[in-house]
Each structure stands twice: as structure tokens, then as C-alpha cells.
Design a protein around this motif. Structure first.
Motif, PDB file in Angstrom:
ATOM      1  N   GLY A  84       0.833  -1.203   0.000  1.00 25.45           N
ATOM      2  CA  GLY A  84       0.000   0.000   0.000  1.00 25.45           C
ATOM      3  C   GLY A  84       0.862   1.245   0.000  1.00 25.45           C
ATOM      4  N   ASP A 315      -2.961  -7.229   9.922  1.00 21.86           N
ATOM      5  CA  ASP A 315      -4.205  -7.167   9.153  1.00 21.86           C
ATOM      6  C   ASP A 315      -4.546  -8.565   8.648  1.00 21.86           C
ATOM      7  OD1 ASP A 315      -2.532  -7.602   6.873  1.00 21.86           O
ATOM      8  OD2 ASP A 315      -2.249  -5.440   6.647  1.00 21.86           O
ATOM      9  N   GLU A 434      -2.078   6.971  11.302  1.00 23.57           N
ATOM     10  CA  GLU A 434      -1.823   5.856  10.383  1.00 23.57           C
ATOM     11  C   GLU A 434      -3.081   5.011  10.197  1.00 23.57           C
ATOM     12  OE1 GLU A 434       0.464   4.496   8.505  1.00 23.57           O
ATOM     13  OE2 GLU A 434       2.276   5.640   8.898  1.00 23.57           O
ATOM     14  N   ARG A 435      -3.765   4.746  11.277  1.00 27.20           N
ATOM     15  CA  ARG A 435      -4.974   3.929  11.204  1.00 27.20           C
ATOM     16  C   ARG A 435      -6.043   4.638  10.376  1.00 27.20           C
ATOM     17  NH1 ARG A 435      -6.857   1.734  16.832  1.00 27.20           N
ATOM     18  NH2 ARG A 435      -6.967   3.975  17.216  1.00 27.20           N
ATOM     19  N   GLN A 438      -5.152   4.373   6.696  1.00 29.96           N
ATOM     20  CA  GLN A 438      -5.496   3.063   6.154  1.00 29.96           C
ATOM     21  C   GLN A 438      -7.002   2.950   5.907  1.00 29.96           C
ATOM     22  OE1 GLN A 438      -3.460   0.775   5.016  1.00 29.96           O
ATOM     23  NE2 GLN A 438      -1.644   1.914   5.661  1.00 29.96           N
ATOM     24  N   GLU A 442      -8.762   2.183   2.338  1.00 19.18           N
ATOM     25  CA  GLU A 442      -9.752   1.116   2.223  1.00 19.18           C
ATOM     26  C   GLU A 442     -11.048   1.658   1.611  1.00 19.18           C
ATOM     27  OE1 GLU A 442     -11.287  -2.740   2.532  1.00 19.18           O
ATOM     28  OE2 GLU A 442      -9.239  -2.005   2.801  1.00 19.18           O
TER      29      GLU A 442
END
Length: 470
Positions: A84, A315, A434-435, A438, A442
Motif C-alpha cells: 500500500g 491485518d 496511520e490507522r 489506512q 480502504e
């Protein structure tokens, strides 16, 4: 036939199915045939590399360049970097002139897209900084496309449909393997300009979050060094130095590397704080994992590629293994340290996930109730920690190791509480950024999937909701 899957295809269809003339049953799984039918029905929305005038390439078998690792300034992207978001700051560095010396060592530009060639062939990454690529990667020169188009393609490359296309097109030898020819012919979804612009906007929001996370990590490291008065410290590197034979006998080391003056100065500066302690004195657990017994169930496994600097990847892509007999189980708040591998050895991160995990035999688990684990990880990743790790590494070339008993010898600064809290807050902020990044990536991928399955109006409606939280 109950519980079995069967597909019936004509010989003509089978012979025309791929340039490699695949006749194995795996190639004709029902889901693959459904994908093929879906793409045919929406043919106007799918393109190939030839349609976009982009090329597919890879580095070839250049001579080994391992001896040049960390001796230059050019990022060298490898399989572990492709997942990613590619963090060019954490990639290995090599001299740029190697690309002139070895013409088969290729370079990529910002905006190009990387794919892993073997093993985990469904991993893709978007290049944001010029660099060289290892021979285990394939790249598309999508940098020649307008940004919205290449970012929209990158989102499509993360979809389950594209993953299945990669898996189906891979050559089935000992393990799946991609080739330039097969990738070049893959169909790629490319929606309208409106959809591309909206998807690109969401991905750019994700990258802004990721960049902010990087700045937060830097501030954590700066906070530590400033507290020690070492923000502007330059390690000494004399041309020659000596060591006493008694010191060599005491250390059990005879290599000059171990006795470099900068290592001694690091220890002296830490001891001068009055708060220095050997790590072994404050660790409740200091243990490596074992080679996992992989299975379809159990706990996720953490290996070297998952332990990044101040970040642990966890993940759905992590393989699983049974817990029975494991020497140690990773819990939230543990610190993980890579124990092998040029370029990855010594990387450390606090495990901040809620779910327990298992370390493989290259990852060491540190657990302590004496100090904040996030601060401990930042210390190990700082210049002070990395220099000591470099000192205690054993072996040579590609066989270097950092063993738990050597980690125990590292001199650690048990900083005042306010320093540890400041470092912790910065890293937690980075973790949350960061989360969120992501989550946005997504959402961009999901928007493309919705556009393929339900049409662009539904995808745009989904993006309206997603952008409201970006």
C-alpha cells in the motif's frame, strides 16, 4: 459432486484463455469465470497497459549489491516495502551510480505502481519518491498518467477482483509467480474522470494523514534526544583506534567493529545521566519466537516484514499459526525487535493492537512493567539505540543476528516520566493517524469495487459519506 466445484469450458475457450495456454482446473474456478464474464459485460470500463500507453518492467538479475546497502542516498525498494503506502524514508539506501553500472537495475519515479512478483503476489504499492527496485518486483510506469488516473488505478489494484486476476494469471510452479507478459495483458478498471478525481482526493487525504504520522514519530525521537542534550550530537569517527586485550577478553569479541569509539561514547553519555540501566535488568520477558506451525486458524503471525520502525503491521494478510507450544505470545504493550536481515535487523515497535499474536523465529519479544513500552521502542529506534544494536550484531553478510542475550546488554535511559509521556503521546497520535490513513485507502478501494458492481452513482454516494470523515 456434493461439496465439489466443477466448471465446464470448451476446448476452444481453454486454448484461447491465456497466452500461457493454461489447462489446469485452478485457472477455471467458477469465481474466475464469473469475473471474466463481469469484465466482458463492462468491457468499455476496462483498459490494458497498451490502452494507456504505459509499460511494465522489472529489474533483471543484476550482480548482488548487498555490499552497497546503506552506503548511498537512493531508496532501494524491496518486497517488504510494498504494502500500500511505501515509506521511502524507511527503505534501504544504495548509491545512485549503481543504476548506471548495472543497466538491469531499474529505477521508478513518483507515481509508478509496484507489484510483488512471487509468493505474496497480491501486494501493490504506490511510489512517492524516486528509487531503484529489486528484482522481486514488477512496476508499471503509471507516473506518465494524470494523477487522478494513476491513483484510481492504484485503488483498483487493492480490490479483491484485481487480487483474483493476479492470482489467476500467475504461473503455477512451486509457488505463484507473476511475469511481465501476464501483467501487461491484465484488464484494469478505469472509471469516469469524476470518479477518478473523487477517488484520488480520498487517497491524497490518506497520504496527508500518513505524512502527519511520520512527523509525529520524528517529534517523538526529537523529544528523546533533546531531553538528553544530544539533538545536535555527531558521533566521533576517528580513522584509527585501539582497545585493550583485557576488554576484548571480557567482551568475547575480537572484531574491530565492536570497539569503535562512538560505541563507548554512547554508553558514557547515557551513564552520565544517572538514569542508565542495562535492558536485561528491567525486562520481564526477552524471548524470540519459533518457526510457526502455520494453519488456517489460530493467532496471526508477526515476522520481520511486519515489524517496521515504531509500527507493527497486523491485518488480514498475516498468516496464522497455532498457539500450542509457542515460547511466547505477543500481547498489547510488548515491544518487538527484528533479529535478522540486512536493513531490517534492530527495527523495533510497540505492539499496540488489541489482538494477541505469535512471533516467528526472527522476532524478539520484550516485555517490561518498569518503563513505558512505547518509549522503549522509540529509544531502541533512536540513534542511541541503533548504535548499540549495531555494536551487538553478530555474523557477517546476509547472516547477521541480534540475539536476546545481546539485547539485554544494551544500555537504556530510564527517562523521567514527563519525557516518556511526551514520547508516548506523539507515537499514539501517529498510530491513530496511520490507522485513519489506512481507513481512507480502504474506502477508496471500496468505492472502486462499488463502481464495478453497482455503478458509478452508487460509488459517488459512498464517497460523499467517506469524504465527510476524511
Amino acid at each position: 459432486m456434493e461439496g465439489l466445484e466443477a466448471s465446464i469450458v470448451s476446448k476452444m475457450s481453454a486454448m484461447a484463455s491465456a497466452s500461457t495456454r493454461r489447462l489446469d482446473p485452478e485457472y477455471f474456478r467458477k469465481q474466475y469465470l464469473l469475473d471474466q464474464q463481469s469484465i466482458s459485460e463492462r468491457a468499455s470500463q476496462f483498459v490494458t497497459c497498451a490502452d494507456l500507453s504505459i509499460s511494465v518492467d522489472a529489474s533483471a538479475f543484476y550482480p548482488s549489491i548487498e555490499e552497497y546497502y546503506e552506503t548511498g542516498d537512493l531508496p532501494f525498494y524491496r518486497v517488504g516495502d510494498v504494502d500500500g503506502m511505501i515509506d521511502s524514508e524507511r527503505a534501504l539506501r544504495i548509491p545512485a551510480e549503481l543504476c548506471d553500472r548495472f543497466p538491469t537495475l531499474k529505477m521508478v519515479s513518483p507515481g509508478d505502481i509496484l507489484l510483488t512478483k512471487g509468493g505474496a503476489i497480491d501486494r501493490t504499492g504506490y511510489v512517492r519518491a524516486i528509487g531503484a527496485v529489486s528484482r522481486d518486483l514488477i512496476f508499471l510506469d503509471t507516473s506518465r498518467l494524470p494523477e487522478p488516473r494513476r491513483l484510481s488505478l492504484f485503488a483498483f489494484f487493492g480490490t479483491e477482483l484485481f487480487r483474483r486476476l493476479l492470482t489467476r494469471s500467475s504461473s503455477q510452479t512451486a509457488q505463484p509467480h507473476l511475469t511481465i507478459t501476464l501483467v501487461r495483458d491484465l484488464p484494469m478498471f478505469l472509471g469516469s474522470d469524476q470518479l477518478c478525481n473523487r477517488v484520488a482526493s480520498l487517497i491524497n487525504s490518506a497520504y496527508r494523514r500518513a505524512d502527519e504520522a511520520g512527523r509525529q514519530i520524528e517529534s517523538a525521537e526529537d523529544c528523546l534526544l533533546k531531553a538528553l542534550g544530544l539533538a545536535d550530537w555527531t558521533p566521533p569517527e576517528p580513522l584509527s583506534f585501539t582497545a585493550h586485550a583485557s576488554d576484548a577478553f571480557a567482551a568475547g569479541r575480537w572484531d574491530a567493529q565492536y570497539f569503535r569509539p562512538l560505541f563507548a561514547e554512547v554508553e558514557q553519555r547515557l551513564l552520565a545521566t544517572g538514569g542508565a540501566v542495562k535492558l536485561g535488568a528491567i525486562l520481564d520477558i526477552n524471548s524470540r519466537g519459533r518457526q510457526p506451525d502455520y494453519s488456517d486458524e489460530g493467532l496471526p503471525v508477526i515476522n520481520s516484514k511486519h515489524v517496521r520502525t515504531n509500527k507493527v503491521l497486523l491485518d488480514d494478510d498475516n498468516r496464522r499459526a497455532v498457539e500450542a507450544g509457542a515460547p511466547v505470545v505477543i500481547e498489547k504493550g510488548d515491544v518487538l525487535v527484528n533479529g535478522t536481515g540486512v536493513g531490517t535487523i534492530g527495527r523495533a515497535a510497540a505492539f499496540l493492537h488489541e489482538q494477541n499474536a505469535l512471533p516467528d523465529n526472527h522476532v524478539t519479544v520484550l516485555r517490561t512493567s518498569r518503563v513505558d513500552p512505547i518509549y522503549l521502542a522509540v529509544f531502541l529506534n533512536s540513534l542511541l539505540g541503533q548504535l548499540q544494536i549495531e555494536r551487538h550484531i553478530k555474523g557477517s553478510s546476509g547472516q547477521i543476528e541480534l540475539y536476546p542475550n545481546d539485547i539485554a546488554k544494551i544500555v537504556f535511559w530510564d527517562a523521567p516520566d514527563h519525557v516518556q509521556i511526551d514520547v508516548r503521546d506523539a507515537v499514539l497520535s501517529a498510530f491513530n493517524q496511520e490507522r485513519r490513513a489506512q481507513d481512507l485507502l480502504e474506502a477508496a478501494k471500496r468505492a472502486v469495487e462499488i463502481a464495478i458492481d453497482d455503478g458509478e452513482p452508487a460509488a459517488l454516494a459512498f464517497l460523499d459519506a467517506a469524504e465527510g470523515t476524511s
